[in-house]
Motif scaffolding. Structure first.
Motif, PDB file in Angstrom:
ATOM      1  N   ASP A  65       0.839  -1.190   0.000  1.00  0.00           N
ATOM      2  CA  ASP A  65       0.000   0.000   0.000  1.00  0.00           C
ATOM      3  C   ASP A  65       0.876   1.243   0.000  1.00  0.00           C
ATOM      4  O   ASP A  65       1.795   1.378   0.820  1.00  0.00           O
ATOM      5  CB  ASP A  65      -0.930   0.011   1.226  1.00  0.00           C
ATOM      6  N   GLY A  66       0.625   2.154  -0.947  1.00  0.00           N
ATOM      7  CA  GLY A  66       1.415   3.384  -1.035  1.00  0.00           C
ATOM      8  C   GLY A  66       2.720   3.228  -1.780  1.00  0.00           C
ATOM      9  O   GLY A  66       3.460   4.196  -1.956  1.00  0.00           O
ATOM     10  N   VAL A  67       3.023   2.012  -2.236  1.00  0.00           N
ATOM     11  CA  VAL A  67       4.267   1.774  -2.991  1.00  0.00           C
ATOM     12  C   VAL A  67       4.045   2.129  -4.463  1.00  0.00           C
ATOM     13  O   VAL A  67       3.035   1.733  -5.059  1.00  0.00           O
ATOM     14  CB  VAL A  67       4.713   0.300  -2.845  1.00  0.00           C
ATOM     15  N   ASP A  68       4.970   2.877  -5.047  1.00  0.00           N
ATOM     16  CA  ASP A  68       4.882   3.210  -6.475  1.00  0.00           C
ATOM     17  C   ASP A  68       5.547   2.146  -7.342  1.00  0.00           C
ATOM     18  O   ASP A  68       5.022   1.737  -8.364  1.00  0.00           O
ATOM     19  CB  ASP A  68       5.533   4.574  -6.726  1.00  0.00           C
ATOM     20  N   VAL A  69       6.738   1.730  -6.931  1.00  0.00           N
ATOM     21  CA  VAL A  69       7.482   0.720  -7.699  1.00  0.00           C
ATOM     22  C   VAL A  69       7.942  -0.378  -6.736  1.00  0.00           C
ATOM     23  O   VAL A  69       8.521  -0.072  -5.689  1.00  0.00           O
ATOM     24  CB  VAL A  69       8.706   1.345  -8.402  1.00  0.00           C
ATOM     25  N   ALA A  70       7.665  -1.628  -7.102  1.00  0.00           N
ATOM     26  CA  ALA A  70       8.081  -2.756  -6.261  1.00  0.00           C
ATOM     27  C   ALA A  70       9.035  -3.643  -7.052  1.00  0.00           C
ATOM     28  O   ALA A  70       8.680  -4.167  -8.102  1.00  0.00           O
ATOM     29  CB  ALA A  70       6.868  -3.576  -5.827  1.00  0.00           C
ATOM     30  N   MET A  71      10.255  -3.753  -6.559  1.00  0.00           N
ATOM     31  CA  MET A  71      11.231  -4.650  -7.203  1.00  0.00           C
ATOM     32  C   MET A  71      11.145  -6.019  -6.551  1.00  0.00           C
ATOM     33  O   MET A  71      11.117  -6.113  -5.326  1.00  0.00           O
ATOM     34  CB  MET A  71      12.642  -4.155  -6.948  1.00  0.00           C
ATOM     35  N   PHE A  72      11.204  -7.058  -7.368  1.00  0.00           N
ATOM     36  CA  PHE A  72      11.164  -8.430  -6.844  1.00  0.00           C
ATOM     37  C   PHE A  72      12.456  -9.165  -7.172  1.00  0.00           C
ATOM     38  O   PHE A  72      12.788  -9.345  -8.347  1.00  0.00           O
ATOM     39  CB  PHE A  72       9.980  -9.197  -7.444  1.00  0.00           C
ATOM     40  N   ASP A  73      13.186  -9.579  -6.141  1.00  0.00           N
ATOM     41  CA  ASP A  73      14.376 -10.431  -6.320  1.00  0.00           C
ATOM     42  C   ASP A  73      14.159 -11.695  -5.524  1.00  0.00           C
ATOM     43  O   ASP A  73      14.814 -11.940  -4.503  1.00  0.00           O
ATOM     44  CB  ASP A  73      15.637  -9.696  -5.831  1.00  0.00           C
ATOM     45  N   VAL A  74      13.230 -12.514  -5.984  1.00  0.00           N
ATOM     46  CA  VAL A  74      12.788 -13.708  -5.254  1.00  0.00           C
ATOM     47  C   VAL A  74      12.621 -14.856  -6.246  1.00  0.00           C
ATOM     48  O   VAL A  74      12.661 -14.641  -7.462  1.00  0.00           O
ATOM     49  CB  VAL A  74      11.437 -13.421  -4.557  1.00  0.00           C
ATOM     50  N   PRO A  75      12.439 -16.104  -5.780  1.00  0.00           N
ATOM     51  CA  PRO A  75      12.255 -17.224  -6.708  1.00  0.00           C
ATOM     52  C   PRO A  75      11.026 -17.032  -7.608  1.00  0.00           C
ATOM     53  O   PRO A  75      10.077 -16.326  -7.237  1.00  0.00           O
ATOM     54  CB  PRO A  75      12.064 -18.421  -5.771  1.00  0.00           C
ATOM     55  N   ASP A  76      11.035 -17.710  -8.748  1.00  0.00           N
ATOM     56  CA  ASP A  76       9.967 -17.592  -9.745  1.00  0.00           C
ATOM     57  C   ASP A  76       8.567 -17.695  -9.144  1.00  0.00           C
ATOM     58  O   ASP A  76       7.686 -16.893  -9.455  1.00  0.00           O
ATOM     59  CB  ASP A  76      10.101 -18.706 -10.811  1.00  0.00           C
ATOM     60  N   GLU A  77       8.377 -18.700  -8.275  1.00  0.00           N
ATOM     61  CA  GLU A  77       7.012 -18.957  -7.802  1.00  0.00           C
ATOM     62  C   GLU A  77       6.532 -17.864  -6.858  1.00  0.00           C
ATOM     63  O   GLU A  77       5.346 -17.549  -6.807  1.00  0.00           O
ATOM     64  CB  GLU A  77       6.907 -20.354  -7.153  1.00  0.00           C
ATOM     65  N   VAL A  78       7.469 -17.237  -6.141  1.00  0.00           N
ATOM     66  CA  VAL A  78       7.094 -16.130  -5.254  1.00  0.00           C
ATOM     67  C   VAL A  78       6.712 -14.905  -6.094  1.00  0.00           C
ATOM     68  O   VAL A  78       5.698 -14.251  -5.841  1.00  0.00           O
ATOM     69  CB  VAL A  78       8.245 -15.797  -4.274  1.00  0.00           C
ATOM     70  N   SER A  79       7.510 -14.629  -7.119  1.00  0.00           N
ATOM     71  CA  SER A  79       7.171 -13.526  -8.026  1.00  0.00           C
ATOM     72  C   SER A  79       5.831 -13.759  -8.706  1.00  0.00           C
ATOM     73  O   SER A  79       5.006 -12.852  -8.808  1.00  0.00           O
ATOM     74  CB  SER A  79       8.242 -13.378  -9.114  1.00  0.00           C
ATOM     75  N   ALA A  80       5.623 -14.981  -9.196  1.00  0.00           N
ATOM     76  CA  ALA A  80       4.397 -15.302  -9.932  1.00  0.00           C
ATOM     77  C   ALA A  80       3.176 -14.992  -9.080  1.00  0.00           C
ATOM     78  O   ALA A  80       2.166 -14.489  -9.564  1.00  0.00           O
ATOM     79  CB  ALA A  80       4.399 -16.773 -10.347  1.00  0.00           C
ATOM     80  N   GLU A  81       3.275 -15.253  -7.779  1.00  0.00           N
ATOM     81  CA  GLU A  81       2.148 -15.005  -6.887  1.00  0.00           C
ATOM     82  C   GLU A  81       2.067 -13.530  -6.462  1.00  0.00           C
ATOM     83  O   GLU A  81       0.986 -12.934  -6.483  1.00  0.00           O
ATOM     84  CB  GLU A  81       2.282 -15.893  -5.633  1.00  0.00           C
ATOM     85  N   TRP A  82       3.208 -12.939  -6.123  1.00  0.00           N
ATOM     86  CA  TRP A  82       3.172 -11.657  -5.440  1.00  0.00           C
ATOM     87  C   TRP A  82       3.291 -10.418  -6.326  1.00  0.00           C
ATOM     88  O   TRP A  82       2.825  -9.340  -5.934  1.00  0.00           O
ATOM     89  CB  TRP A  82       4.227 -11.635  -4.327  1.00  0.00           C
ATOM     90  N   ALA A  83       3.895 -10.505  -7.493  1.00  0.00           N
ATOM     91  CA  ALA A  83       3.984  -9.313  -8.348  1.00  0.00           C
ATOM     92  C   ALA A  83       2.581  -8.824  -8.731  1.00  0.00           C
ATOM     93  O   ALA A  83       2.290  -7.624  -8.616  1.00  0.00           O
ATOM     94  CB  ALA A  83       4.841  -9.594  -9.576  1.00  0.00           C
ATOM     95  N   PRO A  84       1.658  -9.741  -9.132  1.00  0.00           N
ATOM     96  CA  PRO A  84       0.295  -9.273  -9.435  1.00  0.00           C
ATOM     97  C   PRO A  84      -0.407  -8.670  -8.205  1.00  0.00           C
ATOM     98  O   PRO A  84      -1.196  -7.732  -8.342  1.00  0.00           O
ATOM     99  CB  PRO A  84      -0.423 -10.545  -9.899  1.00  0.00           C
ATOM    100  N   ILE A  85      -0.115  -9.182  -7.028  1.00  0.00           N
ATOM    101  CA  ILE A  85      -0.721  -8.605  -5.810  1.00  0.00           C
ATOM    102  C   ILE A  85      -0.219  -7.178  -5.617  1.00  0.00           C
ATOM    103  O   ILE A  85      -0.992  -6.263  -5.328  1.00  0.00           O
ATOM    104  CB  ILE A  85      -0.386  -9.485  -4.576  1.00  0.00           C
TER     105      ILE A  85
END
Lengths: 353, 353
Positions: A65-85
């Motif tokens: 909440d309130g984040v403009d840009v979120a960088m993800f440096d995590v395993p594929d499955e974590v990104s797959a779930e959390w980037a869309p969130i």
């Protein structure tokens, strides 16, 4: 927006996340708040970043909440779930995993090559390329613009940190075990015996060895890592029919991937013209004087931003082909730096009315 | 001749000579007398060879009197001077240096590929190929017979013993210096500082590094090692127009050179057909099950005779191209073993009335 945008770093305590905090420290006046996010076991840890002591937060939907840009440096499955969130919470996601790279609705951006693609993000997600692709493609793109690329034959020399901190730890463990025994490396199996059964994330010992395998099995004997380089090179350069054959090999180097490149072009090439193109290219440093001991090497390129390029020569039997050697820091340009550069393009866009 | 022929080993105390004595120990009933010859500083040394304790003799013209076959494992300039002297004394010279390989009147023999060439020796000299060429060509030749070779794109992963015992010593020294410091390999220049100024026969540190250079500067940015692979491959296979681009890279491995091979053929190829051809080929062992962790690696191939071949796959974008990985012991098949095999062809010829 007049205030500086808010950045979240997901996976802040991993090998890439640690380099990211270092990079952010050197880049002031880009971000307002920086929020560090990681998995359960790192929550509450204090990490210095940009001169501030930040407390690592848990990965929850509310964290975005309130984040403009979120960088993800995590395993594929974590990104797959959390980037869309993160996107549903209002952030633009810049993802360093393999989860979205080949998604048609996700651009694969290398700021030196296709920065305009950041605006083409129907899913609100922008992908960062694989570390081996990145080290190599920054040097290949200027030559493509000059001569028109048709084919790449690649052999990699990949560092253990490409497999994360556990890769670095196991190599140091193994070096301690083999150092001092000057008989090792001269009998079949002697290094396996000295190193023992704990191989960390690798299928074989790395000390005193090279391992011609990275990633998981893909089609017809190819590894996932080899397929990534082919598919991502095509997408980044906008060349869907580019011929690519890569052999990915892990070597006992801590950080910085190297690639031996044989590149075939549409037109005749010359080595001096190629050097000139690379001298003027962003993100590249030319080191090409073998007689003086100057060529790209991991021990020099590690910890630096550019791709180091050298050993440039025209193929003796094909006037349209160039052979050269590239080395780039897989945690910086190969991961954190490219992600930071993409995020900065977004920060600029967000601040432009 | 009914008695067994006399063999001289020149350079008996070097890295290759030592392996040669080991090989001769396992090959009885081929040679009568074995005479060990070396440079001044080794003269008088006692060396065990084939169960006998032999005294190393000085390199003099008289040392070759009565010798049928003289093997040379010495620097180019020593071979250039002394192989012809051995011939004038009545011996056939089998030379492992680079001095005669490209001489039109000297055959370049790999017994699995062109054994008939041993009889074609107007100068009385037979040459042994470079160690990197040998590891690779034994696997390439059966595929050439099957599909008709047109082009090779190669990247090597060469062991330090290719530069002799001093290369092995310096790598072990460097490993001792870097082992235990788990911060090394993460900052530009940190490994250079830890290793110090003594680099042995190499232009840069090998510990935690790869060095894209082997040999001396040749034409247009190519190294002498890269030129050798091109020229020798053409001569051994009898393909004067074969297209070859090689990038030679030294890696922190003690013994066994590896090569990533991209081979283009005249006809369409298939991976299973290639595997079948290699399964039946002399001097080759097929290790090709990546999912089970089976691929060619230095720590397994070292100390063994064959070239280990695996990672065989058809190029995704060219039905006439194969990609694969080869590893071979550079002191055995890459040097001593091939020399011994050539000498044995000669011993057989000498014993045939």
């Amino acid at each position: 927006m007049t205030a500086l945008p808010t950045l979240a770093v997901v996976g802040a305590t991993g090998a890439v996340g640690t380099v990211m905090c270092e990079l952010l420290t050197g880049r002031r006046n880009v971000w307002g708040e920086i929020r560090l996010i990681a998995s359960e076991r790192s929550v509450g840890r204090r990490v210095r970043c940009r001169g501030e002591e930040l407390v690592v937060q848990a990965l929850t939907p509310e964290a975005f909440d309130g984040v403009d840009v979120a960088m993800f440096d995590v395993p594929d499955e974590v990104s797959a779930e959390w980037a869309p969130i993160a996107v549903t919470r209002g952030a633009i996601a810049v993802d360093n995993s393999g989860a979205f790279r080949m998604d048609r609705d996700v651009p694969l951006v290398v700021p030196e090559i296709n920065p305009e693609q950041v605006r083409n993000r129907p899913r609100g997600i922008i992908a960062n390329a694989n570390c081996t692709t990145l080290a190599m493609i920054v040097a290949v793109a200027p030559l493509h613009r000059e001569y028109g690329l048709r084919e790449l034959v690649l052999a990699s020399y990949q560092a253990v940190s490409g497999a994360g901190q556990s890769g670095v730890d196991i190599l140091h463990d193994q070096l301690t075990k083999v150092a001092g025994d000057r008989t090792l490396g001269s009998r079949t199996g002697d290094v396996r015996q000295a190193v023992g059964d704990d191989l960390g994330p690798f299928p074989a010992p790395l000390a005193l060895n090279v391992v011609p395998w990275a990633g998981s099995p893909a089609d017809s004997g190819w590894s996932s890592e080899e397929m990534k380089i082919r598919n991502e090179s095509r997408k980044i350069l906008g060349l869907p029919d580019l011929k690519v054959s890569a052999t990915c090999v892990r070597v006992p180097v801590v950080t910085a991937h190297s690639v031996a490149v044989h590149a075939v072009f549409a037109t005749e090439v010359d080595a001096e013209g190629a050097r000139e193109a690379l001298r003027n290219a962003p993100g590249v440093i030319l080191v090409d004087d073998p007689a003086a001991g100057e060529f790209p090497m991991p021990i020099d390129a590690v910890g630096t931003d550019p791709s180091w390029v050298g050993r440039i020569r025209r193929a003796l039997d094909d006037p349209r082909a160039l052979d050269f050697f590239v080395t780039g820091d897989n945690l910086r340009k190969g991961a954190a730096l490219n992600t930071a550069q993409i995020a900065e393009l977004l920060a600029k866009e967000l601040r432009t009315p």
